[in-house]
Scaffold this active site. Sequence first.
Site, short mmCIF file in Angstrom:
data_model
loop_
_atom_site.label_atom_id
_atom_site.label_comp_id
_atom_site.label_asym_id
_atom_site.label_seq_id
_atom_site.Cartn_x
_atom_site.Cartn_y
_atom_site.Cartn_z
N THR B 187 6.28 15.00 24.71
CA THR B 187 7.76 14.89 24.82
C THR B 187 8.55 16.15 25.35
O THR B 187 7.83 17.37 25.04
CB THR B 187 8.24 14.66 23.19
OG1 THR B 187 8.08 15.91 22.39
CG2 THR B 187 7.29 13.53 22.64
N LYS B 443 26.38 17.04 7.56
CA LYS B 443 25.85 16.78 6.14
C LYS B 443 27.12 17.55 5.33
O LYS B 443 27.16 18.53 5.21
CB LYS B 443 24.45 17.49 5.93
CG LYS B 443 23.50 16.63 6.53
CD LYS B 443 22.61 17.37 7.49
CE LYS B 443 21.67 16.61 8.10
NZ LYS B 443 21.56 17.07 9.43
N TRP B 448 26.75 11.83 4.40
CA TRP B 448 26.62 11.84 5.68
C TRP B 448 27.61 11.39 6.46
O TRP B 448 28.41 10.28 6.11
CB TRP B 448 25.36 11.33 6.27
CG TRP B 448 24.12 11.88 5.93
CD1 TRP B 448 23.86 13.26 5.51
CD2 TRP B 448 22.69 11.77 6.53
NE1 TRP B 448 22.70 13.77 5.49
CE2 TRP B 448 21.89 12.59 5.89
CE3 TRP B 448 22.28 10.60 7.13
CZ2 TRP B 448 20.54 12.76 6.19
CZ3 TRP B 448 21.14 10.55 7.34
CH2 TRP B 448 19.93 11.68 6.98
#
Lengths: 548, 548
Positions: B187, B443, B448
């Site tokens: 990745t 946060k 959230w």
Amino acid sequence: MLSTMQDVPLTVTRILTHGMTIHGKSQVTTWTGEPEPHRRSFADIGARASQLAHALRDELGVDGDQRVATLMWNNAEHVEAYLAIPSMGAVLHTLNLRLPAEQLVWIVNHADDKVVLANGSLLPLLAPLLPHLPSVEHVVVSGPGDRSVLDGLAPTVHEYEELIAGRPTSYAWPELDERRAAAMCYTSGTTGDPKGVVYSHRSIYLHSMQVNMAESMGLTDKDTTLVVVPQFHVNAWGLPHATFMTGVNMLMPDRFLQPAPLAEMIERERPTHAAAVPTIWQGLLAEVTAKPRDLSSMASVTIGGAACPPSLMEAYDKLGVRLCHAWGMTETSPLGTMSNPPAGLTDEQEWPYRITQGRFPAGVEARLVGPGGEHLPWDGESAGELEVRGAWIAGAYYGGADGEDLRPEDKFSEDGWLKTGDVGVISTDGYLTLTDRAKDVIKSGGEWISSVDLENALMAHPDVAEAAVVAVPDEKWGERPLATVVLKEGATADYAALRTFLAQSVAKWQLPERWTVIPAVPKTSVGKFDKKVIRRQYADGELDITQL
Amino acid sequence: MLSTMQDVPLTVTRILTHGMTIHGKSQVTTWTGEPEPHRRSFADIGARASQLAHALRDELGVDGDQRVATLMWNNAEHVEAYLAIPSMGAVLHTLNLRLPAEQLVWIVNHADDKVVLANGSLLPLLAPLLPHLPSVEHVVVSGPGDRSVLDGLAPTVHEYEELIAGRPTSYAWPELDERRAAAMCYTSGTTGDPKGVVYSHRSIYLHSMQVNMAESMGLTDKDTTLVVVPQFHVNAWGLPHATFMTGVNMLMPDRFLQPAPLAEMIERERPTHAAAVPTIWQGLLAEVTAKPRDLSSMASVTIGGAACPPSLMEAYDKLGVRLCHAWGMTETSPLGTMSNPPAGLTDEQEWPYRITQGRFPAGVEARLVGPGGEHLPWDGESAGELEVRGAWIAGAYYGGADGEDLRPEDKFSEDGWLKTGDVGVISTDGYLTLTDRAKDVIKSGGEWISSVDLENALMAHPDVAEAAVVAVPDEKWGERPLATVVLKEGATADYAALRTFLAQSVAKWQLPERWTVIPAVPKTSVGKFDKKVIRRQYADGELDITQL
């Protein structure tokens, strides 16, 4: 170098928890004979499977890998048993209610079943067996039927609904090894004791994925499958697990397996798929011919258990229902092949493929083994015994609680492949056509003679009503064919003429020397030719043989 | 109690041997830019995969689990590498040709690649890296392109066709442990070193089965799939292995990824399915709008890699092509979800399901984890970070030849689940809707706030051209949102008005206190908002903040 992937086991538990959440709205519809069938969502099935597991563990003391048997029709409660029992770590043992009593007793004792879940309508069958089943401590009954037949015969008897009522609808399912036993099913061979196949969580999970692959049955939550094949026949060909994996709705006939209610449930509930043996489709065809019904919702039908007569396929084609051959056995979970034709063909070109047993999926390796043990080419001509290998193929039979697993030589090769006992050919593009059972093939001088080919050729003669050809010992050739013929009313035996007639369609070296007329071909309880009776009669000198 | 099933490993080898025999007539068609594309049957691919394995072992000395890298487009030779390298026991390492040179160098060195298979057209990219790749002993080149660019830079250089020519077309493939490494893919995170995911034979096999399940892509040998997603992007979403498993024909664009050749190959070769990221479909739509082409053969298209704009789905609906969302990542093989709607809905009712990321298959367990680490309900409202578990989900990253596998805390939970870094909600019927990347969520006081929701609301204001909202540290709340706004030509900043406007669509406690105007939102090389730049600018005091 190991991979970095998670080591997550393939389990029935996962099929259960997935189906009840992601596909919680899918349904199991069970026929009741009442105006309305019974419907239960996958969410409810899952909740009740948890309740059943609690009841089995807390109330009946089922622990470890104990066996819980079912003597049940296809219905919602049987699906609950399919999911709960393996998920709690126990082993589901489906009992075939068509077996003779003495075989059922042998099987329950061999499996050491602790509990039997039974449908009320089957108690008259179960009750007389119970005195001979010392391992069975509990009988749990669901569905209609007189419970009193168990009086004095059974150990503790429970009502299924009362037993599970009020228990928690979730369960702390254990994390199981995927190779652990999940379910078992005994084959009912015509010779010797029944043999138990023990499926693993892994084999059931992989088989379920295969069933749902587009090349196989390819079902989704947009489908409803009519599961006619009994849950006591090789896990209903894997459908209850496969359907829960992808949310396929199930239509369950319970004890209503006659053509009329089947026709009614198809017309009313409009399943998109169905699975059953040819006999069912024969009966249904007669029914809808007499009283037309709309069967057209069934886009595809999986047909197995025996070869499907091409005429039956053609008849259903005209009704807009496509029958698709599948081949398998208890030892293959059962999906071995399916006869989807290759791409780019017209209906006419597809036909020769549709009447084969079909192609193997990647999960089933196949080879043909000739009379000398040699591996034969896939040329559409070389006939050999089919041997298979794969993660959902049996490599042994259950040896009982204290025994080693059984690996009889006539069932498993030295390198672990399953000997199917079927003889056939495989085409260059991988389509299997079965011709004989291995035990019915005549091994003559290192070559094989197909008894079925000889029988079909003989039965084409106008004087012949039926014919059975069996192998008999021969000093020079090892084995040679014996032709036993049932003559039509008024015909007389002219063996020379029959032999000349046969010579038109088979090679000369295959022609039988030994001939006899019999009044009827002996048959098994399911109507198949019982050739071992003829072989015994020959060995005992009971047949009047003419030698040509 | 163990099962009696055979212990047969799930391997790429089996996919290879099955595909080349049962599906030997299926084809890989590779676009060449010439009047005729190049066609090669699965039987030939299989024979050449054997030749390649012999060449790698006997000529180049590849042994054990050594890594063989590919720097190739989607084409038949790359499929051969996909099958041969894992089957011989080595590890296929696909290199992403879009990565910056320094990352490619890091990756090849970390994987310790011994051989690189490269397409001729990509040699200009490879050549300057070679002096920095000490582990690479051999470069094998296929396809058109000037080889001379390697002069003086490369170790031993081989022509692919010359290397494999004349070698045996069968190979005694070893029986491999299904948990052995088969392939790897790195990745390219925006922070830190690239991370290697190592797929196992087992994970690839199971993923291939899932891709072929009717609920997923559901392809058979009656299909042709246009594989636009590169083979260096998560194994082309698993398609080369999945297709070989069921005989699906592959249409490979090689280096011809521009809209015009794609339109031409679709019209001429009539694939039934395709897989690519939204950008490709955007480009193709513009192309066929300007110059109409018949795309109607593509009954279904799998679209992933980024969320698909609903307008794009609608545009393709009108062309008779149905785009179906899939979600996944390198760590998930990648099939995580697909957005097939549930049964029984009208087109209009299906729409809200189609624009979600879709449902999880049984092989992917999912949970949402809230800001305090608590597990959240699937109620369509509770937003949490998505964590997944399954047999084709990564549980670690490759630690290099001498290192332990890496399990960074922000990527794997204590109990081994993958933290996807995606934040979203799951509906009661299991459909996932992603809203944010976890790192972009604010946060605030144990709750959230979705930066994406705030941005979308802001960008609906007539004065706002673009808006990016990022989390900034706050003494009282932990984090609070900072709104950065790009104004339209001629507009002036009125933060109070913007805040009032925002209050119409988001809760009051979510409204940003900190505001600033910026000339443009910083973007990554692929055009995504680069919020870490804004966070750094804020931290460094480079932004002129207005506090409301």
